[in-house]
Design an enzyme around this catalytic site. Structure first.
Site, PDB file in Angstrom:
ATOM      1  N   LYS A 185       0.877  -1.169   0.000  1.00  0.00           N
ATOM      2  CA  LYS A 185       0.000   0.000   0.000  1.00  0.00           C
ATOM      3  C   LYS A 185       0.916   1.221   0.000  1.00  0.00           C
ATOM      4  CE  LYS A 185      -3.613   2.701   0.947  1.00  0.00           C
ATOM      5  NZ  LYS A 185      -2.901   3.959   1.247  1.00  0.00           N
ATOM      6  N   GLY A 242       4.302   3.783  10.886  1.00  0.00           N
ATOM      7  CA  GLY A 242       3.464   4.967  10.828  1.00  0.00           C
ATOM      8  C   GLY A 242       3.039   5.431  12.202  1.00  0.00           C
ATOM      9  N   SER A 243       1.911   6.111  12.239  1.00  0.00           N
ATOM     10  CA  SER A 243       1.463   6.748  13.474  1.00  0.00           C
ATOM     11  C   SER A 243       0.876   5.734  14.448  1.00  0.00           C
ATOM     12  CB  SER A 243       0.400   7.802  13.164  1.00  0.00           C
ATOM     13  OG  SER A 243      -0.794   7.183  12.697  1.00  0.00           O
ATOM     14  N   GLY A 246      -3.097   5.385  13.629  1.00  0.00           N
ATOM     15  CA  GLY A 246      -3.375   4.591  12.441  1.00  0.00           C
ATOM     16  C   GLY A 246      -2.942   3.155  12.597  1.00  0.00           C
ATOM     17  N   GLY A 247      -1.768   2.948  13.182  1.00  0.00           N
ATOM     18  CA  GLY A 247      -1.268   1.596  13.371  1.00  0.00           C
ATOM     19  C   GLY A 247      -2.106   0.796  14.338  1.00  0.00           C
ATOM     20  N   GLU A 266       5.435  -0.561  13.600  1.00  0.00           N
ATOM     21  CA  GLU A 266       6.296   0.373  14.327  1.00  0.00           C
ATOM     22  C   GLU A 266       5.509   1.671  14.457  1.00  0.00           C
ATOM     23  OE1 GLU A 266       9.704   3.325  13.239  1.00  0.00           O
ATOM     24  OE2 GLU A 266      10.300   1.279  12.719  1.00  0.00           O
ATOM     25  N   CYS A 303      12.174   7.996  13.356  1.00  0.00           N
ATOM     26  CA  CYS A 303      11.511   7.299  14.466  1.00  0.00           C
ATOM     27  C   CYS A 303      12.457   7.107  15.642  1.00  0.00           C
ATOM     28  CB  CYS A 303      10.960   5.958  13.993  1.00  0.00           C
ATOM     29  SG  CYS A 303      12.163   4.972  13.077  1.00  0.00           S
ATOM     30  N   GLU A 392       5.233  11.263  21.547  1.00  0.00           N
ATOM     31  CA  GLU A 392       6.143  11.628  20.472  1.00  0.00           C
ATOM     32  C   GLU A 392       5.640  12.866  19.732  1.00  0.00           C
ATOM     33  OE1 GLU A 392       8.195   9.547  16.548  1.00  0.00           O
ATOM     34  OE2 GLU A 392       6.145   9.004  17.108  1.00  0.00           O
TER      35      GLU A 392
END
Length: 509
Positions: A185, A242-243, A246-247, A266, A303, A392
Site C-alpha cells: 500500500k 506509521g502513526s 493509524g497503526g 512500528e 523514528c 512523540e
C-alpha cells in the site's frame, strides 16, 4: 534500462499490469510539477491479494538461490534508475539529494544483505531427530523441522523513508527473501517515488522469471483500502511503519479477523537519553551540541529521534541546556515531508509548551510545511504528572527533564512506556548508576546504546529495530536487520516424510 528522466503515469501495478482508475489524487511536491495518481480501490486489493496467493504456490517453493538472485536483480534495477529516483524523491519529500542517495544505498544494501542471508541458509533453523525404531517402550519417528514462508504479506509504505521503509524497503525485502509475495500500500506522500521503485521490481520479476503476482503496488486510496488489505483472508501478515493512531486501528482489525494475523507495526517512540552525572560534569557542552544535531537531523523526522534528555539538575545541566539551545537556535528552517506532518508538528509543540511546569528555552513560528526547532525544560515531578510530555512529537523538538538525584532518574526511567531506543551518556565514574539503569532500559527498549545518538540504524545481523508497545506491536520482532525475516516464517515439522518429496533443504539430512 538507462537512467533517464522519469514522469509518473500514476497507475497501480497489479500482478504485472499497470492499471489506471478513474478517481485521481495529486501528489504534493515540495518543489517541481504536480502529478496525478490513481486512487486505490477495494476491488484492486482483492485482485492483488488473489494474484499473490496464486504466485505463492510457485514462489514459496523456489530455491534460496533463485530468490537471492531476484533480490539482487531488484537492487540492480533500482540502481539503474538512481538519478531519476533521487529527482522524484527530493521533489516529493523535500529531503536533500544526499539523504535520498544514502537511503537508496541502504535500500539496495539491505536487499543484497537478505540475498546473502538466505544463500547461507542458517535462517531456516533446520533440525533433525533421526528415527529410533528400537527405542523402548516406544519407537521414535524420523522428525525434521525447518522454517517455511507464511504466504502473502501486506506492507504499508512509511512517510519518512520513501525508499528504505517503503515500496522495496526492509519489510518487502524480508518477506520476499522468506518466500512470501508482497502487496504494498503506497504512501500518498511520495507516490511517484513508489511508482518508479515498483517499476524496478517489475523489471526484476521479468529478468528472473518470477511469477507476476509476487509483487503488487496499490497507490493512494481512502482508509477503506488499507482496511480491506489487512482484512483480506489471503493476507497472512502485515508490516507497517506509521502513526500510533493509524497503526493501532489496523492492529485491532488484524486481531478482529475471523482468522487473526500478526501485525508488525512500528508506531512511535521518544527514545530517551539519560545523561549520567560523570558525563555531565566532564562534557555537558559537547553533549548538548551533539544532542541538538541529532534532534534536528532530517527535520527530526526519524523514528529514533531522541526527543527527551534526562539530567540531574545543577551547573552541568545548565551548561547542557544552554549548549543545546544555542545549537538549535542556529539551525534554520527545514522542509517537512508533507503539510499535514508540518501541522501536526506545530500542534505538538504547542501542546508541550502549554503543559504544566514547562519552560520554553527555544521556540519559533513555523510555516505550513516548515520545521523550526523547539526546546523545553521541565522538572521530573511535572514530567511524571503529564501524559502529554511523554508523547512523540514528530520533528526537531526536545524536552529536558531535570531530576533531583539518581533515585529520581531511576523513577523517571521506570515511567517510560516501550521505546525503540534508550541511550546512556556515561563516563567511567558512572558505572554503578549505569548498572542500575541498564536492566530498566533493556526492559524498555529494543536497542540500548552508550555514548552516541540513536539516529541512524545499522542494517546488519545484530540490529533490533522494535520494542515493547507502543514502539511496536510485537516486542519479539525487528523491522531492520536479517532477524526481521522471522516475521514471515513459521516452523513446520515433517514426520516420516519420504526424502523424495521433502523440501530440498531437508532432503539431504
Amino acid at each position: 534500462m538507462t537512467d533517464t528522466p522519469f514522469t509518473p503515469h500514476g497507475g497501480h501495478l497489479i500482478a504485472g499490469q499497470w492499471i489506471q482508475t478513474e478517481a485521481r489524487f495529486p501528489n504534493e511536491p515540495a518543489h517541481g510539477p504536480v502529478h496525478q495518481f490513481s486512487v486505490g480501490t477495494v476491488e484492486l486489493v482483492d485482485q492483488a491479494c488473489r494474484a499473490a496467493e496464486e504466485a505463492f504456490a510457485d514462489y514459496g517453493a523456489t530455491t534460496r538461490e533463485a530468490r537471492a538472485d531476484f533480490l539482487d536483480a531488484i537492487a540492480e534495477e533500482i540502481e539503474a534508475r538512481a538519478e531519476a529516483i533521487t529527482a522524484i524523491g527530493t521533489a516529493e519529500t523535500g529531503l536533500p539529494a544526499a539523504r535520498l542517495q544514502g537511503e537508496r544505498g541502504r535500500t539496495t544494501g539491505q536487499l543484497r544483505l537478505f540475498a546473502d542471508h538466505i544463500r547461507d541458509g542458517r535462517y531456516l533453523d533446520v533440525r533433525h531427530d533421526p528415527a529410533l525404531p528400537d527405542r523402548q517402550p516406544l519407537p521414535r519417528p524420523d522428525l525434521r523441522m525447518m522454517q517455511r514462508p507464511i504466504g502473502p504479506v501486506a506492507v504499508f509504505g512509511a512517510s519518512n523513508f520513501p525508499l528504505a521503509f517503503s515500496t522495496a524497503g526492509g519489510d518487502t525485502a524480508a518477506a520476499l527473501a522468506a518466500g512470501c509475495p508482497v502487496v504494498v500500500k503506497g504512501h500518498s506522500a511520495h507516490p511517484g517515488t513508489g511508482e518508479i521503485v515498483a517499476e524496478a521490481i517489475h523489471a526484476a520479476i521479468a529478468r528472473t522469471g518470477m511469477p507476476a503476482g509476487v509483487f503488487s503496488l496499490i497507490q493512494g486510496g481512502r482508509r477503506d483500502v488499507g482496511q480491506a488489505l489487512v482484512q483480506h483472508p489471503l493476507i497472512r501478515a502485515v508490516g507497517f511503519t506509521g502513526s500510533l493512531g493509524g497503526g493501532r486501528a489496523l492492529f485491532d482489525l488484524c486481531a478482529a479477523r475471523p482468522e487473526p494475523i500478526p501485525f508488525f507495526g512500528e508506531l512511535g517512540s521518544v527514545n530517551p537519553m539519560f545523561v549520567l552525572p560523570g558525563a555531565a560534569a566532564t562534557r555537558a557542552e559537547a553533549l548538548g551540541q551533539g544532542w541538538a544535531g541529532s534532534l534536528s537531523m532530517g527535520a527530526g523526522q526519524f523514528c529514533t529521534n531522541p526527543g527527551i534528555a534526562v539530567i540531574e539538575e545543577g551547573e552541568a545541566a545548565e551548561i547542557f541546556a544552554q549548549a543545546t539551545a544555542t545549537a538549535l537556535s542556529a539551525s534554520g528552517a527545514q522542509v517537512m515531508l508533507t503539510e499535514g506532518i508540518g501541522r501536526a508538528y506545530a500542534d505538538g509543540a504547542a501542546h508541550v509548551g502549554a503543559a504544566s511546569g514547562v519552560e520554553a528555552l527555544v521556540s519559533a513560528t513555523c510555516g505550513p510545511r516548515e520545521a523550526r526547532p523547539f526546546l523545553f525544560r521541565v522538572s521530573a515531578a511535572d514530567w511524571l504528572a503529564s501524559e502529554v510530555l511523554r508523547e512523540e512529537v514528530f520533528g526537531p523538538l526536545g524536552v529536558i527533564v531535570t531530576v533531583a538525584d539518581e533515585a529520581q532518574m531511576l523513577e523517571v526511567a521506570r515511567a517510560f512506556s516501550g521505546q525503540l531506543t534508550a541511550t546512556l551518556q556515561m563516563d567511567g565514574s558512572d558505572a554503578t548508576l549505569g548498572r542500575r539503569l541498564l536492566p530498566v532500559l533493556e526492559r524498555m527498549a529494543g536497542r540500548v546504546l552508550a555514548n552516541g545518538f540513536p539516529t541512524g540504524v545499522e542494517v546488519c545481523d545484530s540490529m533490533v529495530h522494535g520494542g515493547p508497545y507502543p514502539a511496536s506491536t510485537n516486542f519479539g520482532a525487528t523491522s531492520v536487520g536479517t532477524l526481521s525475516i522471522r516475521r514471515f516464517l513459521r516452523p513446520v515439522c515433517y514426520q516420516d516424510i519420504p526424502a523424495s518429496i521433502l523440501p530440498e533443504d531437508l532432503s539431504d539430512l
